[in-house]
Design a protein around this motif. Sequence first.
Motif, PDB file in Angstrom:
ATOM      1  N   PRO A 198       0.816  -1.214   0.000  1.00  0.00           N
ATOM      2  CA  PRO A 198       0.000   0.000   0.000  1.00  0.00           C
ATOM      3  C   PRO A 198       0.850   1.265   0.000  1.00  0.00           C
ATOM      4  O   PRO A 198       1.953   1.291   0.546  1.00  0.00           O
ATOM      5  N   GLU A 255      -0.366   4.083   1.370  1.00  0.00           N
ATOM      6  CA  GLU A 255      -0.669   4.764   2.630  1.00  0.00           C
ATOM      7  C   GLU A 255       0.081   4.105   3.787  1.00  0.00           C
ATOM      8  O   GLU A 255       0.655   3.029   3.627  1.00  0.00           O
ATOM      9  N   TYR A 309       1.140   1.817   6.751  1.00  0.00           N
ATOM     10  CA  TYR A 309       0.747   0.427   6.966  1.00  0.00           C
ATOM     11  C   TYR A 309       1.610  -0.189   8.065  1.00  0.00           C
ATOM     12  O   TYR A 309       2.732   0.254   8.321  1.00  0.00           O
ATOM     13  N   GLU A 313       1.678   0.015  11.195  1.00  0.00           N
ATOM     14  CA  GLU A 313       2.275   1.032  12.058  1.00  0.00           C
ATOM     15  C   GLU A 313       2.780   0.497  13.397  1.00  0.00           C
ATOM     16  O   GLU A 313       3.860   0.908  13.850  1.00  0.00           O
ATOM     17  N   TRP A 327       6.798  -5.783   4.193  1.00  0.00           N
ATOM     18  CA  TRP A 327       5.385  -5.995   3.882  1.00  0.00           C
ATOM     19  C   TRP A 327       5.108  -7.469   3.576  1.00  0.00           C
ATOM     20  O   TRP A 327       4.196  -8.076   4.137  1.00  0.00           O
ATOM     21  N   THR A 336       2.950  -9.720   6.342  1.00  0.00           N
ATOM     22  CA  THR A 336       1.606 -10.182   5.979  1.00  0.00           C
ATOM     23  C   THR A 336       1.532 -11.707   5.982  1.00  0.00           C
ATOM     24  O   THR A 336       0.495 -12.275   6.337  1.00  0.00           O
ATOM     25  N   LEU A 371      -4.699  -3.910  11.282  1.00  0.00           N
ATOM     26  CA  LEU A 371      -5.373  -4.287  10.041  1.00  0.00           C
ATOM     27  C   LEU A 371      -6.890  -4.354  10.167  1.00  0.00           C
ATOM     28  O   LEU A 371      -7.567  -4.611   9.167  1.00  0.00           O
ATOM     29  N   THR A 381      -9.392  -3.008   7.445  1.00  0.00           N
ATOM     30  CA  THR A 381      -9.119  -1.717   6.828  1.00  0.00           C
ATOM     31  C   THR A 381      -8.734  -1.936   5.352  1.00  0.00           C
ATOM     32  O   THR A 381      -8.571  -3.079   4.904  1.00  0.00           O
ATOM     33  N   VAL A 416      -5.848  -1.306   4.086  1.00  0.00           N
ATOM     34  CA  VAL A 416      -4.551  -1.990   4.171  1.00  0.00           C
ATOM     35  C   VAL A 416      -4.751  -3.437   4.600  1.00  0.00           C
ATOM     36  O   VAL A 416      -4.082  -4.348   4.109  1.00  0.00           O
ATOM     37  N   ALA A 464      -3.467  -6.845   2.939  1.00  0.00           N
ATOM     38  CA  ALA A 464      -2.661  -7.786   3.725  1.00  0.00           C
ATOM     39  C   ALA A 464      -3.264  -9.184   3.708  1.00  0.00           C
ATOM     40  O   ALA A 464      -2.537 -10.186   3.638  1.00  0.00           O
TER      41      ALA A 464
END
Length: 432
Positions: A216, A218, A220, A222, A312, A316, A394, A407, A409, A413
């Motif tokens: 993503p 945005e 992700y 976090e 990522w 995931t 998520l 979400t 994201v 994921a």
Amino acid sequence: MPAPDVAALLAELERSEPEAAEPARVAVEWLTGGEALETISQLDVCEFLWYTLPVKITGDRPVIARALGRLLRLGGMNRYAALCDSSATTEILQAYAQDGEEAGTAAYQEALEATGVLPPDVPELAWSSIMGPEELGAHVACAAALELAIMSGEPVGREALTRRWLTSPRPELGGDCWLHRVHGERLNRWVLGRGNARRELAQPFEVRLHAPIPMPAEPYLEPLWWLLGMAVEGVKLTEKFNVSRAMVTESLDRFGWDAMTTGSVRGEADVPTLTTLREIAVHDLRALRRTGRKLVLTSSGRGLVQRPENLWAAATSTLLLPAKGEHDFEISVREAALMLLADGAALPYEELRDRILEVVNGEGWRSATGSKVAPLDLSAPLGELQRRLDALDLRTSCSWREPWQLTTVGRAAALAALRSQALRPRQYAGMG
């Protein structure tokens, strides 16, 4: 030069060395499977001599190996014949005979690796031990390319050559590449699965998961970035090796996680989602390690921080990695949940549980007592999934009281985790 004819070679061997003809016939039938002799490769010969012969064929195995060597030499295949008479073959057959199959298999794998013709695992593909037709074709083709490179005297970078062979368009595949073929085969196998409900749920994902899921744009993951960032300087731990109360409080304020207590939070034990985040970073990603009373970044962790796309992909995939004590059943539950949530549906816990029950019951799972009547208990695997989703930020809400919804994201994921699960190598039980 015409290809050697097996029947003619056996007839010639019968005339010159009649005692070798029958063991040579047995060997060549196993080796070629009825195909022409020119189709075999060095990998085929090594696997026959060092695994098939000692494990699957009865009789005097050294005699069979030598007889095959005589046949191959008659056919002008001197390099392969030399393998039949080699000290490596003698020692491996002795290992099987004297020390058992486990020792023999270990010797075989070591010798095979030393040949240089075994295609290695590469970032794009880890080879299965149980291969479908497409993967077997890719493996054979890569092995042949490695063998040819060695014979030509080229400096061989096995990983680079294997990656190039897997990802380059091939005329014999109509312009497709072997990697796409293998991925397609694995996805199809994953979709078919077990049970009609599972197949119906998975079917729409076959096309959706064929291409990698983009990272993503945005913000992700976090909480994970927060923990890894704290570990650059070292996360201080208490005497019981928990994170500090101040850090626990900060995590609650930042991410809105549920605490196990309605009163004041005393420590990490009151926030299971924080513990899950730590376990993901330490055990699944191997990004952190404890040294004394600190959590610090490992070299792997620094690599992930420097390559966000790798973080990522790795993070995931943890949505469908087994936690301690989990097995295939728990992963099936989590997998079904992600498929049900991947399009953004908001499902109350009870509805999500019931829909998953329909899927896993159709797969043939039973209760711990083996009863077909007693309902399966999904609370543990769904609890683990909930903590992992919340630990990676998520879900739209971290509360059990709210419907489960991913979400934007989180939906990406979920797809990334399902793709990783579908494309994983297929291994024999006990091989990981």
